[in-house]
Motif scaffolding. Structure first.
Motif, PDB file in Angstrom:
ATOM      1  N   SER A 168       0.860  -0.858   0.034  1.00  0.00           N
ATOM      2  CA  SER A 168      -0.173  -0.565  -0.037  1.00  0.00           C
ATOM      3  C   SER A 168       0.886   1.043   0.024  1.00  0.00           C
ATOM      4  N   GLU A 169       1.982   1.434   0.536  1.00  0.00           N
ATOM      5  CA  GLU A 169       2.802   2.513   1.581  1.00  0.00           C
ATOM      6  C   GLU A 169       3.482   2.659  -0.137  1.00  0.00           C
ATOM      7  N   TYR A 170       3.753   1.582  -0.814  1.00  0.00           N
ATOM      8  CA  TYR A 170       5.091   1.425  -2.060  1.00  0.00           C
ATOM      9  C   TYR A 170       3.704   1.993  -3.512  1.00  0.00           C
ATOM     10  N   GLN A 172       1.099   3.783  -3.117  1.00  0.00           N
ATOM     11  CA  GLN A 172       0.655   5.246  -3.214  1.00  0.00           C
ATOM     12  C   GLN A 172       2.037   5.922  -3.246  1.00  0.00           C
ATOM     13  N   PHE A 175       1.535   6.395  -7.254  1.00  0.00           N
ATOM     14  CA  PHE A 175       0.412   6.728  -7.670  1.00  0.00           C
ATOM     15  C   PHE A 175       0.866   8.750  -7.643  1.00  0.00           C
ATOM     16  N   ASN A 176       1.870   8.933  -6.209  1.00  0.00           N
ATOM     17  CA  ASN A 176       1.821  10.484  -6.128  1.00  0.00           C
ATOM     18  C   ASN A 176       3.176  10.489  -7.185  1.00  0.00           C
ATOM     19  N   ASN A 211      -7.381   1.200   0.840  1.00  0.00           N
ATOM     20  CA  ASN A 211      -6.525   1.686   1.264  1.00  0.00           C
ATOM     21  C   ASN A 211      -5.818   2.855   0.481  1.00  0.00           C
ATOM     22  N   LEU A 212      -6.070   2.339  -0.921  1.00  0.00           N
ATOM     23  CA  LEU A 212      -5.708   3.645  -1.830  1.00  0.00           C
ATOM     24  C   LEU A 212      -6.256   5.218  -2.699  1.00  0.00           C
ATOM     25  N   ASN A 213      -7.823   4.395  -1.425  1.00  0.00           N
ATOM     26  CA  ASN A 213      -8.789   5.150  -2.085  1.00  0.00           C
ATOM     27  C   ASN A 213      -9.193   4.801  -3.038  1.00  0.00           C
ATOM     28  N   ARG A 215      -8.062   4.462  -6.352  1.00  0.00           N
ATOM     29  CA  ARG A 215      -7.225   4.747  -7.043  1.00  0.00           C
ATOM     30  C   ARG A 215      -7.332   3.615  -7.598  1.00  0.00           C
TER      31      ARG A 215
END
Length: 322
Positions: A168-170, A172, A175-176, A211-213, A215
């Protein structure tokens, strides 16, 4: 970029191109997987040479586990693999949890590549992350996880849940950096029964979307996934990337129009081993069989091999464009 609208708005051609870019840039695969500038150069050359509707980076299933400290076998011109699946017990998992402090290692390489591609090219930018169940398998070993699914399912869920946090962190971060969509690579899921798939892969995938809203994610599973297709359609993915082991003629009757169907020319048999004329014939045949399917993305069934002839990729793109 409204990716949901785009994938249903026209026939897209997005082969999984990454690795053959080393031929154009005259570099090694290891250089590309460790240096963002070299990988950016290779992907840029692929885009400029073949004009796909979208581009993914080079496919690597070891990025996340290497970031956790696992050692790799890292050949010069082949994808890396885990040298030893050393995380087998809850105690081992706790050590990883305590040592994780955010995006690190070669994750940063792929984030930088995404940033560079996103700044220059107005095409669809796709990223890759490993799937939660497959990451658990990379940590403890494929044979071990296949056994523990039956003997200790709660342990597997602990591994899957931890993997989900890292992924999830990776994702995100990608995406950023400018990714329009991300393909979740879950090849080990093909080993699961439908009931096991729901528990160990499908539910975690849905949590990843949350977790990624919400996406846009694509679910990619290699091999013969016929026993999982209906469940995959319930995953919340905007698209299913499927291998040559499934019949798209049949799948178009099953997969709803709101979900893109991506694939599925055989990467080895068609792109690596065929002549350009044979590539054209196979591409035209698939394109014709799916001409009435609005949610179809013409692609390879999986990552195109590093040594696939560039003339075969050119033949595919020409035939795909019709």
């Amino acid at each position: 970029m409204n990716i949901n609208k785009i994938i249903r708005g026209k026939r897209l051609v997005i082969p999984l191109l990454g690795a053959p870019g080393v031929t154009l840039s005259k570099t090694t695969l290891r250089e590309n997987l460790t240096d963002p500038e070299i990988q950016y150069k290779s992907l840029s050359m692929l885009i400029d040479e073949f004009y796909p509707d979208g581009i993914f980076p080079m496919m690597d299933l070891t990025i996340e586990v290497e970031a956790l400290g696992l050692k790799l076998n890292f050949p010069k011109n082949a994808y890396p693999s885990v040298a030893e699946n050393s995380v087998k017990k809850r105690e081992d998992l706790k050590v990883l949890k305590d040592s994780w402090h955010g995006i690190t290692g070669r994750m940063k390489v792929f984030v930088k590549v995404m940033e560079r591609i996103a700044k220059k090219y107005p095409i669809i930018k796709g990223g890759y992350v490993i799937g939660p169940f497959t990451m658990a398998g990379e940590l403890m070993g494929a044979h071990n996880i296949a056994t523990k699914v039956m003997l200790d399912p709660e342990l597997i869920l602990e591994f899957v849940n931890f993997s989900l946090e890292i992924i999830s962190e990776y994702a995100q971060a990608l995406f950023n950096a400018g990714a329009d969509m991300i393909a979740v690579l879950e090849p080990l899921a093909v080993l699961l029964s439908p009931k096991q798939f729901q528990k160990f892969s499908l539910y975690p995938f849905k949590r990843l979307i949350s977790n990624l809203n919400n996406r846009p994610l694509i679910l990619h599973i290699c091999g013969n996934t016929n026993h999982l297709i209906k469940l995959m359609c319930d995953s919340g993915a905007i698209g299913l990337s499927l291998d040559s082991g499934v019949n798209f003629e049949e799948l178009k009757k099953i997969v709803p129009e709101k979900i893109a169907l991506m694939g599925n020319l055989d990467p080895t048999e068609i792109f690596l081993q065929s002549t350009p004329d044979q590539v054209v014939e196979a591409t035209r045949s698939l394109r014709e069989s799916m001409k009435d399917v609005k949610n179809f993305i013409l692609s390879s069934g999986c990552d195109i091999p590093i040594n696939a002839p560039l003339e075969n990729i050119a033949a595919f793109m020409k035939a795909a464009r019709g």
